[in-house]
Design an enzyme around this catalytic site. Structure first.
Site, short mmCIF file in Angstrom:
data_model
loop_
_atom_site.label_atom_id
_atom_site.label_comp_id
_atom_site.label_asym_id
_atom_site.label_seq_id
_atom_site.Cartn_x
_atom_site.Cartn_y
_atom_site.Cartn_z
N SER A 144 -17.68 -23.69 -0.41
CA SER A 144 -16.52 -24.05 -1.22
C SER A 144 -16.97 -24.93 -2.38
O SER A 144 -17.97 -25.65 -2.27
CB SER A 144 -15.48 -24.80 -0.38
N TYR A 156 -12.77 -31.11 5.32
CA TYR A 156 -13.06 -29.78 4.80
C TYR A 156 -14.31 -29.82 3.92
O TYR A 156 -15.22 -29.00 4.07
CB TYR A 156 -11.87 -29.25 4.01
#
Length: 259
Positions: A144, A156
């Site tokens: 990501s 995350y």
């Protein structure tokens, strides 16, 4: 031109969103696709879409946080097709990660790490022996832009940063065996998961003004990047973190420098 003709690809989290986009693109380019997902409904739908378009695919229900599930996935694929050419580790979660560090529960932290990072470890662990026996292969991990410092989602971002580091380690350890490992770092992409997260308030996606292009990404945008990294066209590319974010990271850096 079938850029993946004859290759056997396992794609996790292929029941929807980015994973489905990658699975459809790979099948279109000649790969046999193993659709691995925790959801039978989503996974079977992806398989039906691929077969309707003339491709070859089968579904395997897998919880990537369970070693026995992933080991079975690898074994079943080898028994059915004889090899594993490509592994795309796409399965991941992001919802519920908007709190400050001191507010994040241990349970929330562990859940994100288990799916996003341990799941990638398990898949690589059980697929790499097949690639060694085959004499090569390509691993494409979906990390990501958050792994590069974009956004406030701490757990995350940490999980995806771990994916990036694991990717580099795999590239270093297995390069001599003709096994490549690369990661794609998507920015804002319109998927069912991101839409649900925006709807319930757990994720505020970047506005279009924060992108260099006039739209958010689509699964197909990430699929094309994965196709390149899976194909022989990228045979001299390994340990790369490919940023596919509509220019969001660069624009934010420029804005930071100008403030």
């Amino acid at each position: 031109m079938n850029r993946l003709q004859g290759k056997v690809s396992i794609i996790t989290g292929a029941g929807s969103g980015i994973g489905r986009g990658i699975a459809e693109k790979f099948a279109e380019e000649g790969s046999i696709v193993v659709v691995a997902d925790a959801s039978p409904a989503g996974g079977e739908e992806t398989v039906e879409l691929i077969r309707a378009a003339g491709g070859t695919a089968n579904f395997q229900q897998v919880d990537v946080t369970k070693a026995e599930d992933v080991e079975r996935l690898a074994q079943d694929t080898i028994e059915r097709y004889g090899e594993i050419s490509v592994l795309v580790n796409n399965a991941g979660i992001s919802s519920g990660d908007t709190l400050r560090i001191h507010e994040v529960t241990e349970e929330a932290w562990d859940r994100i790490m288990n799916v996003n990072l341990k799941g990638v470890f398990f898949c690589c662990k059980y697929v790499l022996p097949a690639m060694l026996e085959r004499g090569g292969g390509s691993i494409v991990n979906i990390a990501s832009a958050a792994a590069m410092g974009m956004g406030p989602r701490a757990a995350y971002a940490a999980s995806k940063g771990g994916v990036a580091s694991l990717t580099r380690s795999i590239a270093f350890q297995y390069g001599e065996y003709n096994i490549r490992a690369n990661a794609i770092c998507p920015g804002p992409v319109d998927t069912p998961m991101s839409r649900a997260a925006r709807a319930n308030g757990t994720y505020k996606q970047a506005p279009i003004v924060d992108l260099c292009v006039d739209r958010r990404g689509e699964p197909e945008d990430i699929a094309y990047a994965a196709l390149y990294l899976a194909s022989d066209e990228s045979k001299y590319v390994t340990s790369d973190m490919m940023l596919v974010d509509g220019g969001a990271m660069r624009l934010r850096a420029e804005q930071f420098r100008n403030n």
